[in-house]
Motif scaffolding. Sequence first.
Motif, short mmCIF file in Angstrom:
data_model
loop_
_atom_site.label_atom_id
_atom_site.label_comp_id
_atom_site.label_asym_id
_atom_site.label_seq_id
_atom_site.Cartn_x
_atom_site.Cartn_y
_atom_site.Cartn_z
N ALA A 13 -47.99 -52.20 -91.90
CA ALA A 13 -47.67 -52.56 -90.52
C ALA A 13 -48.13 -51.50 -89.54
CB ALA A 13 -46.17 -52.79 -90.36
N ARG A 14 -48.07 -50.24 -89.95
CA ARG A 14 -48.53 -49.16 -89.07
C ARG A 14 -50.06 -49.14 -88.96
NH1 ARG A 14 -45.42 -43.44 -89.60
NH2 ARG A 14 -43.65 -43.97 -88.25
N GLU A 15 -50.72 -49.40 -90.06
CA GLU A 15 -52.18 -49.34 -90.07
C GLU A 15 -52.81 -50.57 -89.43
OE1 GLU A 15 -55.85 -48.54 -93.24
OE2 GLU A 15 -53.76 -48.48 -93.92
N PHE A 16 -52.16 -51.72 -89.59
CA PHE A 16 -52.71 -52.98 -89.09
C PHE A 16 -51.65 -53.71 -88.25
CE2 PHE A 16 -54.63 -52.21 -93.32
CZ PHE A 16 -55.94 -51.95 -92.92
N PRO A 17 -51.26 -53.18 -87.11
CA PRO A 17 -50.15 -53.75 -86.34
C PRO A 17 -50.40 -55.15 -85.82
CG PRO A 17 -51.31 -52.09 -85.05
CD PRO A 17 -51.83 -51.98 -86.45
N GLY A 18 -51.62 -55.44 -85.42
CA GLY A 18 -51.91 -56.76 -84.87
C GLY A 18 -51.86 -57.85 -85.92
N ARG A 19 -52.49 -57.60 -87.04
CA ARG A 19 -52.47 -58.64 -88.08
C ARG A 19 -51.08 -58.76 -88.71
NH1 ARG A 19 -57.21 -56.36 -91.94
NH2 ARG A 19 -57.97 -55.55 -89.93
N PHE B 291 -37.84 -53.82 -90.10
CA PHE B 291 -38.00 -52.41 -89.75
C PHE B 291 -39.38 -52.17 -89.16
CE2 PHE B 291 -38.76 -47.95 -90.21
CZ PHE B 291 -37.53 -47.35 -90.03
N SER B 292 -40.39 -52.75 -89.79
CA SER B 292 -41.76 -52.55 -89.31
C SER B 292 -42.00 -53.22 -87.97
CB SER B 292 -42.76 -53.07 -90.36
OG SER B 292 -42.68 -52.31 -91.54
N LEU B 293 -41.19 -54.24 -87.66
CA LEU B 293 -41.34 -54.94 -86.39
C LEU B 293 -40.74 -54.13 -85.24
CD1 LEU B 293 -42.17 -57.51 -84.85
CD2 LEU B 293 -39.90 -58.42 -85.38
N ILE B 294 -39.56 -53.54 -85.47
CA ILE B 294 -38.90 -52.83 -84.37
C ILE B 294 -39.36 -51.39 -84.23
CG2 ILE B 294 -36.86 -54.29 -84.55
CD1 ILE B 294 -35.42 -51.98 -85.90
N GLU B 295 -39.95 -50.83 -85.28
CA GLU B 295 -40.37 -49.43 -85.20
C GLU B 295 -41.34 -49.16 -84.04
OE1 GLU B 295 -42.36 -45.91 -87.98
OE2 GLU B 295 -42.00 -47.90 -88.82
N PRO B 296 -42.37 -50.00 -83.82
CA PRO B 296 -43.30 -49.71 -82.72
C PRO B 296 -42.66 -49.78 -81.34
CG PRO B 296 -44.26 -51.26 -84.28
CD PRO B 296 -42.80 -51.15 -84.61
N ALA B 297 -41.50 -50.41 -81.22
CA ALA B 297 -40.85 -50.53 -79.92
C ALA B 297 -40.35 -49.20 -79.39
CB ALA B 297 -39.69 -51.53 -80.00
N THR C 4 -37.28 -40.26 -82.24
CA THR C 4 -38.20 -39.33 -82.86
C THR C 4 -38.63 -39.79 -84.25
OG1 THR C 4 -36.53 -37.99 -83.99
CG2 THR C 4 -36.98 -37.47 -81.66
N GLU C 5 -39.77 -39.24 -84.70
CA GLU C 5 -40.28 -39.57 -86.02
C GLU C 5 -39.27 -39.19 -87.11
OE1 GLU C 5 -43.52 -41.07 -88.40
OE2 GLU C 5 -43.14 -41.08 -86.24
N ASP C 6 -38.61 -38.05 -86.96
CA ASP C 6 -37.62 -37.64 -87.95
C ASP C 6 -36.46 -38.63 -88.02
OD1 ASP C 6 -39.06 -35.42 -88.65
OD2 ASP C 6 -37.90 -34.02 -87.42
N GLU C 7 -36.03 -39.14 -86.86
CA GLU C 7 -34.94 -40.11 -86.84
C GLU C 7 -35.37 -41.42 -87.49
OE1 GLU C 7 -32.30 -39.12 -82.90
OE2 GLU C 7 -34.27 -39.99 -82.59
N ILE C 8 -36.61 -41.81 -87.23
CA ILE C 8 -37.13 -43.03 -87.83
C ILE C 8 -37.17 -42.90 -89.34
CG2 ILE C 8 -39.15 -44.52 -88.04
CD1 ILE C 8 -39.82 -43.75 -85.13
#
Length: 210
Positions: free
Chosen positions: A93-99, A154-160, A165-169
């Motif tokens: 999901a991080r590498e290919f967010p659109g697809r 998780f992968s859907l809401i993470e980019p929002a 912070t990254e550590d919290e994520i």
Amino acid sequence: MPRAGLDAATVTRAAAEVVDEVGYAGLTMGLVADRLGVRAPSLYKHVAGQADLSRRIAVLAVTEIGDALRDAMQGEAERQALEAAAHATRRYAREFPGRFAATLHNTATGPEDPLHLAWARVVESHLAILRGYGVGEKDTRHALQMLRSFLDGFSLIEPAGEMHTEDEIDAGFRWLIAFIDRGLRELPGVRRGTRSRTASTSTSTPGSKR
């Protein structure tokens, strides 16, 4: 005549690259045509339109996710399989967010739909996780829904950016894996006495393989 070397698969690949760059909502036939160096009307010789193209991207993405899960989970069971699937899905999901977004905006129309067949492979990996824990038949459907909610959600809401912070994520991601692992072990009928080994994956970063 259609441009030599241009076919539905080529158009879909180009569209997948575009949608990862501009986001799912930003996809247009014109942008895909520009990527391929053709005029937009030429694309309609290979795909029916933007809705058809979106579905093709979704099929491509779900197929790729299925491959990623298969490779990541090979030889793993219980918590290690759960962690492998979680990291593989998040990494994709991080590498290919659109697809990845396209997989959430398209639904299968029937058992012969290529999208349904692609999802069946993903579900089989999810079922393999549950079988590893010994989850009973009566709990399997609910457990599958829970896994899908976690892995996709998780992968859907993470980019929002709502998790700060990254550590919290990362901490939240590890907490959820541990919570689900514990919950699956507490289901009635699940064999007791097994203890998953402490795995480096529980603290690995999303960019690592596991």
